[in-house]
Design an enzyme around this catalytic site. Structure first.
Site, short mmCIF file in Angstrom:
data_model
loop_
_atom_site.label_atom_id
_atom_site.label_comp_id
_atom_site.label_asym_id
_atom_site.label_seq_id
_atom_site.Cartn_x
_atom_site.Cartn_y
_atom_site.Cartn_z
N HIS A 315 28.55 50.88 69.04
CA HIS A 315 28.63 49.81 68.05
C HIS A 315 28.95 50.32 66.65
O HIS A 315 29.10 49.52 65.73
CB HIS A 315 27.30 49.06 68.00
CG HIS A 315 26.16 49.88 67.46
ND1 HIS A 315 25.72 51.01 68.08
CD2 HIS A 315 25.41 49.73 66.35
CE1 HIS A 315 24.73 51.53 67.37
NE2 HIS A 315 24.51 50.78 66.32
N CYS A 316 29.08 51.64 66.47
CA CYS A 316 29.25 52.19 65.12
C CYS A 316 30.62 52.79 64.87
O CYS A 316 31.41 52.26 64.10
CB CYS A 316 28.17 53.26 64.86
SG CYS A 316 26.52 52.58 64.61
N ILE A 317 30.91 53.92 65.50
CA ILE A 317 32.08 54.71 65.12
C ILE A 317 33.41 53.98 65.31
O ILE A 317 34.29 54.11 64.47
CB ILE A 317 32.08 56.07 65.85
CG1 ILE A 317 30.76 56.78 65.65
CG2 ILE A 317 33.21 56.96 65.33
CD1 ILE A 317 30.66 58.10 66.37
N ASP A 320 32.70 50.63 62.33
CA ASP A 320 32.24 50.71 60.95
C ASP A 320 33.27 51.22 59.95
O ASP A 320 33.36 50.70 58.84
CB ASP A 320 30.99 51.60 60.87
CG ASP A 320 29.83 51.01 61.67
OD1 ASP A 320 29.95 49.86 62.12
OD2 ASP A 320 28.82 51.71 61.85
#
Length: 485
Positions: A315-317, A320
């Site tokens: 869900h991040c890299i 974001d």
């Protein structure tokens, strides 16, 4: 715990923590400076809320009971707070009411302990937010198809909070986003009620730092960056999080805290893109990038190892960094490194499928369109059931677009759930992994290197293996039929 307020003459705000024998630490990088704050540094609502947080009598609400929200809610309950978890998914509430955790970081026994003690409950009824003194938002912040921020979850949650907003509440955003979201979106929506941030209620930001599957760190042991909309909110943020986690790192503004999270993930994205590009270059030169990295990381300074793979997941890299590229357009500034890294990482699934087709042609004399492929690992990282943004889903789609037949095995994902981008894959089930089933496939593609997979059996039974994680080499398994990609 004391917080310096910039000018020496400013009053000192104090938070006294009771009921805990856990060591707490506030890491001060620099004195927080709130340049735009010109309101009086007093508020009876602040004093009341600070006292209740300090005494653990404050009621905490956590919105979004996923990989971030549920561990935080349970950590706050274990710290002595009464906690209510909120989620729009009734299935989660049913599971939690039965003391069944769907997050590995929260064991059933711990969940049951806090629920039985009356410190944790959950609901889909957002009308109960009015009874919460501290409200923490842990909802998704995905991208649109055009890689623009999708803040609909944050905005809808802020409106739900606004419906019951009252004085003496602290509202915290933990969802990753671009600098300016907490003050420009969340605070703005809440102030439409007529209540004032920093006087009646308080707003802060603390970026989540969860790492699913990491046995070394948990919610309470990961240092927590905190900030607030003004010094009163900042002092409340320090007081609350210092009661829950071991180390708190205050910064000067919500925008700074938002930028911290983006910087952490952009750093990883750019470095992973670098080794992914080096992998392709070294492949052409006949050099094993994994051997290069292993040798390079023996240097005790000036180098940090990152590893290539079939694409980015989680869900991040993958998401974001594009929040910052979008925000930078407002300032007419390019973000070439970030966007180039995104392009390289996004292209990796296609590169892997090309290597897969090439391996089939060279080793089996067979086209991918006439081949049956077994993908090992559906989750985006090893030893977790998390498939968010997993490159394995893209790999399956690409293989089948080229006419191949594809199945998967994952000890953590028994069935592919509904996803926004890969709805056609919903309902497919993980196949059993044994010698007989392995031999039914023309090639095995390792996308995720779960520890529970029998790699020796794969090496023995499969006629061809394409390994994107170097897992066979790590297990001492070699052979001409094992191809790195």
């Amino acid at each position: 715990m004391h917080r310096s307020q910039g000018k020496a003459s400013a009053p000192r705000l104090t938070c006294t923590l009771f009921l805990s024998n856990k060591p707490r630490h506030v890491a001060r990088l620099a004195p927080p400076v709130h340049k735009s704050w010109n309101r009086k540094l007093t508020s009876p609502h602040h004093e009341r809320l600070l006292a209740s947080i300090s005494a653990r009598t404050a009621h905490v609400g956590v919105i979004g009971l996923g990989y971030v929200g549920l561990p935080l809610a349970v950590a706050a309950a274990r710290a002595g707070f009464s906690v209510t978890g909120f989620d729009i998914d009734p299935a989660k509430i049913v599971a939690l009411d039965a003391h069944k955790s769907y997050i590995a970081a929260v064991p059933d026994a711990v969940l049951a302990e806090q629920a039985t003690a009356g410190r944790f409950s959950s609901t889909t009824n957002f009308g109960h937010l009015g009874s919460c003194d501290v409200i923490v938002i842990c909802v998704p912040t995905p991208l649109t198809k055009h890689r623009d921020p999708d803040l609909s979850f944050v905005e809808n949650t802020a409106r739900a909070i606004a419906a019951t907003l009252r004085a003496s509440q602290l509202v915290v955003l933990e969802s990753t986003t671009y600098p300016g979201t907490t003050d420009g979106v969340v605070r703005t929506i809440l102030e439409e009620t007529g209540l004032r941030s920093g006087v009646d209620f308080f707003v802060g930001f603390s970026p989540e730092r969860e790492d699913p599957g990491n046995p070394v760190y948990e919610t309470t042991s990961i240092p927590k960056v905190v900030a607030g909309d003004g010094p009163l909110a900042a002092s409340l943020m320090e007081c609350f999080y210092a009661a829950v986690v071991k180390t708190v790192v205050p910064v000067s503004s919500n925008a700074t805290a938002e930028a911290v999270k983006l910087t952490e993930n952009i750093f990883r994205s750019v470095n992973i893109a670098l080794v992914n590009e080096l992998k392709i270059v070294f492949e052409a030169m006949g050099i094993d990038v994994w051997e290069v990295i292993e040798a390079a990381k023996t240097k005790p300074f000036g180098y940090m190892p990152f590893y290539p793979g079939p694409g980015l997941g989680g869900h991040c890299i993958p998401i974001d960094p594009f929040y910052l590229t979008w925000k930078s357009r407002e300032y007419e500034l390019p973000t070439r490194f970030i966007e180039l890294a995104g392009e390289i990482n996004s292209a990796m699934p296609r590169h892997v499928v090309s290597r897969l087709a090439e391996a089939l042609d060279r080793h089996a004399g067979k086209a991918l369109s006439r081949s049956k492929v077994l993908v090992i690992g559906l989750a985006y990282k090893k030893n977790v059931p998390d498939i968010r943004e997993s490159p394995s889903l893209k790999l399956i789609e690409l293989i089948e677009e080229r006419g191949g037949r594809c199945e998967y095995h994952d000890p953590y994902v028994a069935e592919i759930p509904s996803t926004r981008e890969y709805s056609a894959l919903k309902g497919r089930r993980s196949v059993t992994l044994d010698g007989q089933s392995i031999r039914q496939f023309d090639v095995v593609l390792v996308a995720t290197d779960h520890d529970q997979v029998d790699y020796a059996a794969l090496a023995s039974a499969s006629p061809l293996i394409v390994d994107t994680r170097n897992v066979f080499h790590r297990h001492g398994l070699t052979g001409a039929h094992i191809v790195k990609a």
